[in-house]
Design an enzyme around this catalytic site. Sequence first.
Site, PDB file in Angstrom:
ATOM      1  N   HIS A 177       9.037  -3.551   3.549  1.00 55.55           N
ATOM      2  CA  HIS A 177       8.611  -3.764   2.165  1.00 55.55           C
ATOM      3  C   HIS A 177       9.814  -4.114   1.281  1.00 55.55           C
ATOM      4  CE1 HIS A 177       5.515  -0.738   3.614  1.00 55.55           C
ATOM      5  NE2 HIS A 177       4.728  -1.698   3.151  1.00 55.55           N
ATOM      6  N   LEU A 227       8.555  -2.818  11.877  1.00 54.07           N
ATOM      7  CA  LEU A 227       8.354  -1.676  10.978  1.00 54.07           C
ATOM      8  C   LEU A 227       6.941  -1.716  10.428  1.00 54.07           C
ATOM      9  CD1 LEU A 227      11.728  -1.729   8.990  1.00 54.07           C
ATOM     10  CD2 LEU A 227      11.113  -0.341  10.983  1.00 54.07           C
ATOM     11  N   LYS A 255       5.016 -10.212   9.142  1.00 56.61           N
ATOM     12  CA  LYS A 255       4.522  -9.240  10.118  1.00 56.61           C
ATOM     13  C   LYS A 255       3.008  -9.307  10.193  1.00 56.61           C
ATOM     14  CE  LYS A 255       3.411  -4.815  11.186  1.00 56.61           C
ATOM     15  NZ  LYS A 255       2.363  -4.104  10.510  1.00 56.61           N
ATOM     16  N   ASP A 256       2.368  -9.455   9.034  1.00 55.08           N
ATOM     17  CA  ASP A 256       0.913  -9.614   8.978  1.00 55.08           C
ATOM     18  C   ASP A 256       0.632 -11.115   8.901  1.00 55.08           C
ATOM     19  OD1 ASP A 256      -0.095  -6.666   8.544  1.00 55.08           O
ATOM     20  OD2 ASP A 256       1.675  -6.919   7.302  1.00 55.08           O
ATOM     21  N   MET A 287       0.840  -1.205   0.000  1.00 56.77           N
ATOM     22  CA  MET A 287       0.000   0.000   0.000  1.00 56.77           C
ATOM     23  C   MET A 287       0.874   1.254   0.000  1.00 56.77           C
ATOM     24  SD  MET A 287      -3.462  -0.835   2.059  1.00 56.77           S
ATOM     25  CE  MET A 287      -2.844  -0.614   3.703  1.00 56.77           C
ATOM     26  N   GLY A 288       2.175   1.095  -0.288  1.00 60.89           N
ATOM     27  CA  GLY A 288       3.058   2.257  -0.358  1.00 60.89           C
ATOM     28  C   GLY A 288       3.546   2.706   1.009  1.00 60.89           C
TER      29      GLY A 288
HETATM   30  P1  AMP Z   1       1.351  -2.903   3.566  1.00 59.66           P
HETATM   31  O1  AMP Z   1       1.922  -1.871   2.629  1.00 59.66           O
HETATM   32  O2  AMP Z   1       1.388  -2.498   4.991  1.00 59.66           O
HETATM   33  O3  AMP Z   1       0.025  -3.441   3.100  1.00 59.66           O
HETATM   34  O4  AMP Z   1       2.340  -4.143   3.485  1.00 59.66           O
HETATM   35  C1  AMP Z   1       2.691  -4.709   2.261  1.00 59.66           C
HETATM   36  C2  AMP Z   1       3.463  -5.976   2.509  1.00 59.66           C
HETATM   37  O5  AMP Z   1       4.639  -5.676   3.258  1.00 59.66           O
HETATM   38  C3  AMP Z   1       2.676  -7.009   3.315  1.00 59.66           C
HETATM   39  O6  AMP Z   1       2.938  -8.305   2.801  1.00 59.66           O
HETATM   40  C4  AMP Z   1       3.252  -6.843   4.700  1.00 59.66           C
HETATM   41  O7  AMP Z   1       3.150  -8.005   5.496  1.00 59.66           O
HETATM   42  C5  AMP Z   1       4.699  -6.532   4.377  1.00 59.66           C
HETATM   43  N1  AMP Z   1       5.339  -5.859   5.516  1.00 59.66           N
HETATM   44  C6  AMP Z   1       4.921  -4.707   6.117  1.00 59.66           C
HETATM   45  N2  AMP Z   1       5.723  -4.429   7.176  1.00 59.66           N
HETATM   46  C7  AMP Z   1       6.640  -5.420   7.234  1.00 59.66           C
HETATM   47  C8  AMP Z   1       7.725  -5.720   8.123  1.00 59.66           C
HETATM   48  N3  AMP Z   1       8.033  -4.937   9.157  1.00 59.66           N
HETATM   49  N4  AMP Z   1       8.459  -6.833   7.886  1.00 59.66           N
HETATM   50  C9  AMP Z   1       8.158  -7.647   6.848  1.00 59.66           C
HETATM   51  N5  AMP Z   1       7.151  -7.437   5.978  1.00 59.66           N
HETATM   52  C10 AMP Z   1       6.397  -6.342   6.178  1.00 59.66           C
END
Ligand code: AMP
Length: 283
Positions: A37, A186, A151-152, A30-31
């Site tokens: 990321h 993070l 993380k998720d 989601m940026g």
């Molecule tokens: P988001 O932009 O928050 O939707 O995350 C996009 C992807 O990045 C998802 O697969 C998250 O699980 C991964 N992600 C976000 N934060 C972390 C982190 N601290 N460590 C590893 N992967 C992450």
Amino acid sequence: MQIYQTRAVLQEALAQFRRTGKSIALVPTMGNLHAGHLALVAAARAECDIVLATIFINPLQFSPGEDLSSYPRTLDADIAGLTASACDAVFIPATTEMYPNGLDNQTLVSVPGLTARHCGASRPGHFDGVCTVVSKLLHLTGPDAAFFGEKDYQQLQVIRKMVSDLCMPVIIRGVPVQRSEDGLALSSRNGYLTDAEREVAPLLQQQLVSTRDSIVAGNTDYAALESAGMQALATAGFRPDYIAVCDAATLEPATAANTDLVILAAAWLGKTRLIDNITLQRA
Ligand code: AMP
């Protein structure tokens, strides 16, 4: 790095890559990109010829009252970060491009069972939104592998189940949680924390470590560990949503028979909802 904004241009470029026999990795985001990321991009880079990231703030996975309108948007920095990480291409669609028929009465992809508890219970509709957008991205891009963060943790398990149930021909890879030096996972939402909250935030991971250590030391009274953890978080200033000791695959409450475990936690600090988890194996 190539930037695509429409499905048509994206699909034409991907067809070209495929004609030349290149494998494709998808990294949905989601940026507001951070090192978490970029670890997904690095894992994708190591495995596939072409790394395609996506940046799309998916309205369908936000409940009314959540932070859709204030979610951080940092497109220039994101493009710079992806370029520096040797990402080959990024898809940055408008909402109308991802939802050409509008958001109302949108066909939904649901994964019951795995979404009944934890974040699925606290954020009704959230995982339907995630599964719907991820399945759209998988259909549009047809990658060999797609990369998601541990993380998720619940999201990763839900996506694995969706891909398996729907016989989608893609490998799902999980990438370990990336953390700040003080242990805080993070997250794009960490930017919402005040300085004082940021000081307290690492206690979420510390609580998970302490619960894990108790289990490793032989404590199997998971319900008591969960309530003690909730109490400790509340004392530290969080509004804990849940701490749950679960079977690592089904995310059902762990029993004495389970050896692969995950401890999932979500807690509010002021206006920020933090999530984290830790996995462990019991002998
Ligand atoms: P988001 O932009 O928050 O939707 O995350 C996009 C992807 O990045 C998802 O697969 C998250 O699980 C991964 N992600 C976000 N934060 C972390 C982190 N601290 N460590 C590893 N992967 C992450």
